[in-house]
Design an enzyme around this catalytic site. Structure first.
Site, PDB file in Angstrom:
ATOM      1  N   MET A  76      18.018 107.853  44.694  1.00  0.00           N
ATOM      2  CA  MET A  76      16.593 108.151  44.877  1.00  0.00           C
ATOM      3  C   MET A  76      16.337 108.491  46.339  1.00  0.00           C
ATOM      4  O   MET A  76      16.686 107.712  47.235  1.00  0.00           O
ATOM      5  CB  MET A  76      15.724 106.937  44.497  1.00  0.00           C
ATOM      6  N   GLY A 118       8.180 106.408  41.273  1.00  0.00           N
ATOM      7  CA  GLY A 118       6.833 106.159  40.770  1.00  0.00           C
ATOM      8  C   GLY A 118       5.967 107.403  40.732  1.00  0.00           C
ATOM      9  O   GLY A 118       5.080 107.500  39.896  1.00  0.00           O
ATOM     10  N   PHE A 119       6.262 108.348  41.618  1.00  0.00           N
ATOM     11  CA  PHE A 119       5.403 109.525  41.702  1.00  0.00           C
ATOM     12  C   PHE A 119       6.202 110.769  42.056  1.00  0.00           C
ATOM     13  O   PHE A 119       7.180 110.685  42.805  1.00  0.00           O
ATOM     14  CB  PHE A 119       4.322 109.317  42.782  1.00  0.00           C
ATOM     15  N   GLY A 120       5.767 111.904  41.517  1.00  0.00           N
ATOM     16  CA  GLY A 120       6.301 113.182  41.966  1.00  0.00           C
ATOM     17  C   GLY A 120       5.620 113.591  43.265  1.00  0.00           C
ATOM     18  O   GLY A 120       4.664 112.951  43.708  1.00  0.00           O
ATOM     19  N   GLY A 121       6.144 114.628  43.884  1.00  0.00           N
ATOM     20  CA  GLY A 121       5.471 115.226  45.027  1.00  0.00           C
ATOM     21  C   GLY A 121       5.568 114.456  46.325  1.00  0.00           C
ATOM     22  O   GLY A 121       4.795 114.702  47.256  1.00  0.00           O
ATOM     23  N   MET A 138       8.076 105.617  33.132  1.00  0.00           N
ATOM     24  CA  MET A 138       7.483 104.632  34.048  1.00  0.00           C
ATOM     25  C   MET A 138       6.578 103.689  33.280  1.00  0.00           C
ATOM     26  O   MET A 138       5.808 104.123  32.423  1.00  0.00           O
ATOM     27  CB  MET A 138       6.658 105.354  35.116  1.00  0.00           C
ATOM     28  N   HIS A 159      15.473 108.970  32.772  1.00  0.00           N
ATOM     29  CA  HIS A 159      15.464 108.099  33.948  1.00  0.00           C
ATOM     30  C   HIS A 159      14.474 106.968  33.687  1.00  0.00           C
ATOM     31  O   HIS A 159      13.255 107.172  33.746  1.00  0.00           O
ATOM     32  CB  HIS A 159      15.052 108.942  35.172  1.00  0.00           C
ATOM     33  N   GLY A 179      10.996 118.303  40.402  1.00  0.00           N
ATOM     34  CA  GLY A 179       9.755 118.430  39.642  1.00  0.00           C
ATOM     35  C   GLY A 179       8.874 119.487  40.257  1.00  0.00           C
ATOM     36  O   GLY A 179       8.784 120.625  39.774  1.00  0.00           O
ATOM     37  N   MET A 214      12.466 103.935  34.597  1.00  0.00           N
ATOM     38  CA  MET A 214      11.892 103.109  35.666  1.00  0.00           C
ATOM     39  C   MET A 214      11.049 102.049  34.967  1.00  0.00           C
ATOM     40  O   MET A 214       9.810 102.043  35.062  1.00  0.00           O
ATOM     41  CB  MET A 214      11.067 103.995  36.620  1.00  0.00           C
ATOM     42  N   SER A 268      12.260 117.855  36.541  1.00  0.00           N
ATOM     43  CA  SER A 268      11.508 116.691  36.050  1.00  0.00           C
ATOM     44  C   SER A 268      10.202 117.183  35.465  1.00  0.00           C
ATOM     45  O   SER A 268       9.374 117.761  36.179  1.00  0.00           O
ATOM     46  CB  SER A 268      11.212 115.719  37.194  1.00  0.00           C
ATOM     47  N   HIS A 310      14.995 116.444  32.914  1.00  0.00           N
ATOM     48  CA  HIS A 310      14.881 115.099  33.484  1.00  0.00           C
ATOM     49  C   HIS A 310      13.569 114.477  33.022  1.00  0.00           C
ATOM     50  O   HIS A 310      12.481 115.028  33.251  1.00  0.00           O
ATOM     51  CB  HIS A 310      14.926 115.195  35.013  1.00  0.00           C
ATOM     52  N   ASP A 350      17.274 112.574  43.426  1.00  0.00           N
ATOM     53  CA  ASP A 350      15.942 112.648  42.808  1.00  0.00           C
ATOM     54  C   ASP A 350      14.869 112.272  43.817  1.00  0.00           C
ATOM     55  O   ASP A 350      14.875 111.153  44.335  1.00  0.00           O
ATOM     56  CB  ASP A 350      15.923 111.682  41.610  1.00  0.00           C
ATOM     57  N   GLY A 351      13.962 113.224  44.066  1.00  0.00           N
ATOM     58  CA  GLY A 351      12.789 112.923  44.874  1.00  0.00           C
ATOM     59  C   GLY A 351      12.674 113.825  46.094  1.00  0.00           C
ATOM     60  O   GLY A 351      13.571 113.850  46.945  1.00  0.00           O
ATOM     61  N   GLY A 352      11.607 114.602  46.133  1.00  0.00           N
ATOM     62  CA  GLY A 352      11.341 115.428  47.306  1.00  0.00           C
ATOM     63  C   GLY A 352      12.309 116.584  47.492  1.00  0.00           C
ATOM     64  O   GLY A 352      12.465 117.104  48.601  1.00  0.00           O
ATOM     65  N   ASP A 382      11.182 111.252  33.164  1.00  0.00           N
ATOM     66  CA  ASP A 382      10.865 110.072  33.974  1.00  0.00           C
ATOM     67  C   ASP A 382       9.995 109.106  33.195  1.00  0.00           C
ATOM     68  O   ASP A 382       8.835 109.403  32.896  1.00  0.00           O
ATOM     69  CB  ASP A 382      10.120 110.509  35.246  1.00  0.00           C
TER      70      ASP A 382
HETATM   71  C1  DX5 Z   1      10.004 109.841  40.900  1.00  0.00           C
HETATM   72  C2  DX5 Z   1      10.751 110.514  39.782  1.00  0.00           C
HETATM   73  C3  DX5 Z   1      11.151 111.894  40.093  1.00  0.00           C
HETATM   74  C4  DX5 Z   1       9.995 112.827  40.358  1.00  0.00           C
HETATM   75  C5  DX5 Z   1      10.489 113.932  41.243  1.00  0.00           C
HETATM   76  O1  DX5 Z   1       9.830 108.519  40.584  1.00  0.00           O
HETATM   77  O2  DX5 Z   1      11.922 109.787  39.462  1.00  0.00           O
HETATM   78  O3  DX5 Z   1      12.014 112.422  39.094  1.00  0.00           O
HETATM   79  O4  DX5 Z   1       9.460 113.372  39.197  1.00  0.00           O
HETATM   80  O5  DX5 Z   1       9.417 114.716  41.608  1.00  0.00           O
HETATM   81  P1  DX5 Z   1       9.480 115.707  42.850  1.00  0.00           P
HETATM   82  O6  DX5 Z   1      10.613 116.642  42.583  1.00  0.00           O
HETATM   83  O7  DX5 Z   1       8.147 116.357  42.811  1.00  0.00           O
HETATM   84  O8  DX5 Z   1       9.714 114.860  44.063  1.00  0.00           O
HETATM   85 ZN    ZN Z   2      13.445 110.708  38.076  1.00  0.00          ZN
END
Ligand code: DX5
Ligand code: ZN
Length: 220
Positions: A139, A144-147, A39, A68, A199, A70, A10, A35, A177-179, A37
């Protein structure tokens, strides 16, 4: 049977001041999908980027653009994302009242169709659209957020979807996707996922580290 694992970095975690270089770097490092994202500050509490950024990245790689969405609504923006260079467009069922129409519109525009389920959305939300999908995205954080931290309770949805997909005999991506990090990648793969979005874990350490990060995510 071991299935091939695809890695979808991502770019939300990339250096936004040089996105073209970042995309070229993950391409060289062995990424399977890019990927993207999207938003809107309405469907999710953050704003990222739109079709014009995707269009400007398209010349930097031939890899699959995994978009993706959102955003809500989806339908008025499908053509713009297709024209920008999307290969797969994934949306959330909560984004509108007519998910089947959205899936048909994406397919008619020439893209593969993905459906994404939030941690609070039951896996059964996939069922009515299953025959129309090329990808299901589970998910493992609230979008909404990475990390953010991987939500382990979502693994049972991945297991359920793996049985549905295998039973169908169809070539449907099961994406998570996520974490995702080296530990949670193993959990997701063990549950049956075959595409991992990452990401933070991909971009950690800068361009010299991307290839090793991607290979370690693929075989954690
Ligand atoms: C969150 C996104 C993810 C995000 C993943 O809303 O859909 O794609 O970028 O980030 P990491 O891999 O850092 O959790
Ligand atoms: Zn995503």
């Amino acid at each position: 049977m071991s299935r091939a694992i695809k890695i979808a970095p991502s770019i939300l975690a990339a250096d936004f001041s040089k996105l073209g270089e970042e995309v070229a770097a993950i391409d060289r490092a062995g990424a399977d999908y890019v990927h993207l994202d999207i938003m809107d500050g309405h469907f999710v509490p953050n704003i990222s980027f739109g079709p014009s950024v995707i269009k400007s990245l398209r010349p930097h790689t031939d890899k699959i653009f995994d978009v993706h969405l959102m955003i809500s609504p989806v339908d008025p923006f499908i053509d713009a994302f297709v024209e920008a260079g999307a290969d797969i467009i994934t949306f959330h069922p909560e984004a509108g009242a007519h998910g089947h129409r959205t899936a048909q519109a994406i397919r008619a525009a020439g893209c593969k169709v993905g459906l994404s389920i939030n941690p609070g959305t039951p896996v059964e939300a996939v069922e009515p659209l299953f025959d129309d999908l090329d990808l299901v995205l589970v998910m493992t954080v609230n979008p909404g957020f990475g990390g953010q931290r991987f939500i382990e309770s979502q693994l049972s949805k991945i297991e359920t979807l793996r049985t549905w997909i295998d039973r169908s005999g169809r070539d449907i991506d099961l994406e998570v996707d996520g974490g995702i990090n080296f530990d949670t990648a193993a959990l997701a793969i063990g549950a049956g996922a075959d595409v991992l979005v990452a990401g933070t874990a991909t971009f950690d350490g800068g361009p010299e580290a991307y290839a090793a990060n991607i290979e370690k995510l693929r075989a954690p």
